[in-house]
Design a protein around this motif. Structure first.
Motif, mmCIF file in Angstrom:
data_model
loop_
_atom_site.group_PDB
_atom_site.id
_atom_site.type_symbol
_atom_site.label_atom_id
_atom_site.label_comp_id
_atom_site.label_asym_id
_atom_site.label_seq_id
_atom_site.Cartn_x
_atom_site.Cartn_y
_atom_site.Cartn_z
ATOM 1 N N GLY A 208 0.824 -1.209 0.000
ATOM 2 C CA GLY A 208 0.000 0.000 0.000
ATOM 3 C C GLY A 208 0.858 1.258 0.000
ATOM 4 O O GLY A 208 0.609 2.192 -0.767
ATOM 5 N N ALA B 110 -1.065 2.911 2.347
ATOM 6 C CA ALA B 110 -1.297 3.934 1.313
ATOM 7 C C ALA B 110 -1.674 5.272 1.942
ATOM 8 O O ALA B 110 -1.161 6.328 1.546
ATOM 9 N N THR B 111 -2.557 5.234 2.937
ATOM 10 C CA THR B 111 -3.016 6.478 3.567
ATOM 11 C C THR B 111 -1.869 7.148 4.327
ATOM 12 O O THR B 111 -1.684 8.367 4.257
ATOM 13 N N THR C 105 2.387 2.504 -3.249
ATOM 14 C CA THR C 105 1.550 3.130 -4.277
ATOM 15 C C THR C 105 1.749 4.647 -4.273
ATOM 16 O O THR C 105 1.305 5.331 -5.184
ATOM 17 N N SER D 235 0.638 8.592 1.736
ATOM 18 C CA SER D 235 0.196 9.803 1.039
ATOM 19 C C SER D 235 0.114 10.978 2.012
ATOM 20 O O SER D 235 0.440 12.111 1.652
ATOM 21 N N ALA E 249 -6.687 -5.905 2.604
ATOM 22 C CA ALA E 249 -7.055 -4.616 1.997
ATOM 23 C C ALA E 249 -6.931 -3.488 3.018
ATOM 24 O O ALA E 249 -6.473 -2.382 2.692
ATOM 25 N N ALA E 250 -7.318 -3.751 4.271
ATOM 26 C CA ALA E 250 -7.223 -2.714 5.311
ATOM 27 C C ALA E 250 -5.760 -2.356 5.592
ATOM 28 O O ALA E 250 -5.425 -1.191 5.837
ATOM 29 N N GLU F 292 -3.265 -2.680 3.378
ATOM 30 C CA GLU F 292 -2.787 -1.925 2.205
ATOM 31 C C GLU F 292 -3.257 -0.475 2.304
ATOM 32 O O GLU F 292 -2.505 0.451 1.997
ATOM 33 N N GLU F 293 -4.481 -0.316 2.772
ATOM 34 C CA GLU F 293 -5.049 1.029 2.943
ATOM 35 C C GLU F 293 -4.266 1.816 4.006
ATOM 36 O O GLU F 293 -3.992 3.006 3.836
ATOM 37 N N LEU F 294 -3.910 1.130 5.094
ATOM 38 C CA LEU F 294 -3.108 1.787 6.131
ATOM 39 C C LEU F 294 -1.805 2.319 5.530
ATOM 40 O O LEU F 294 -1.424 3.477 5.738
#
Ligand SMILES: Cc1cc2nc3c(=O)[nH]c(=O)nc-3n(C[C@H](O)[C@H](O)[C@H](O)COP(=O)(O)O)c2cc1C
Length: 151
Positions: free
Chosen positions: A25, A140-141, A28, A144, A133-134, A136-138
């Motif tokens: 994540g 990525a967030t 990305t 960013s 998915a959670a 990967e989201e951690l």
């Protein structure tokens, strides 16, 4: 370019797979350099060189893993007073609970005055696609937010 450091321990495979998902994540976000190390290989110089820190540990005996505690003990005094305000986050692999690992890490990290950037992700029992998915989201967030300078 900002640097995100992911430090984790695994006694088996689960927390390593969790770390890989966080790393995927985070990668990305092109504006952040992502460094991944196991606790045994990481030290204060890695933490001091990072703009943000994500920790990952299994819960063992109601606490963080011994290797994560060893890592935090080795870096604490070298980093105390030098990393205040930098963002951090946590993921925990557990068999049935996970909250003891969270509170034990949070207590120590509070002493470093790091800033919590996200709620901890606890995965109890087997790692499911929704949890991957959670994670990967951690990553990525977090990455960013680092790149944008909003954490
Ligand atoms: C010595 C030992 C102690 C454990 N203690 C706990 C515990 O207190 N709470 C819990 O929820 N799971 C506990 N577990 C289960 C692990 O946290 C769980 O299997 C975790 O997913 C292991 O991650 P790993 O494969 O990355 O090592 C324990 C496992 C071991 C081997």
């Amino acid at each position: 370019m900002k640097t995100l450091l992911i430090v984790y321990h695994t006694g088996g495979v689960k927390t390593a797979r969790m770390a890989q998902a966080v790393e995927r994540g985070a990668k990305t976000e092109p504006g952040v350099r992502v460094v991944v190390k196991r606790c045994a290989d990481a030290g204060a110089e890695d933490v001091l060189a990072a703009d943000g820190l994500i920790l990952g540990t299994p819960e063992n005996f109601g606490y963080m893993s011994g290797m994560m505690k060893d890592f935090l003990e080795r870096i604490f005094y070298a980093c105390e007073g030098k990393v205040a305000g930098r963002p951090w986050a946590l993921f925990v692999g557990a068999g049935q609970d996970g909250t003891g690992a969270v509170s034990s890490v949070e207590r120590i990290v509070t002493g470093l005055r790091l800033k919590k950037a996200a709620d901890p992700v606890i995965v109890v029992k087997d790692l499911q696609p929704v949890q991957i998915a959670a994670l990967e989201e951690l990553g990525a967030t977090f990455a960013s937010g680092l790149a944008l300078g909003v954490l």
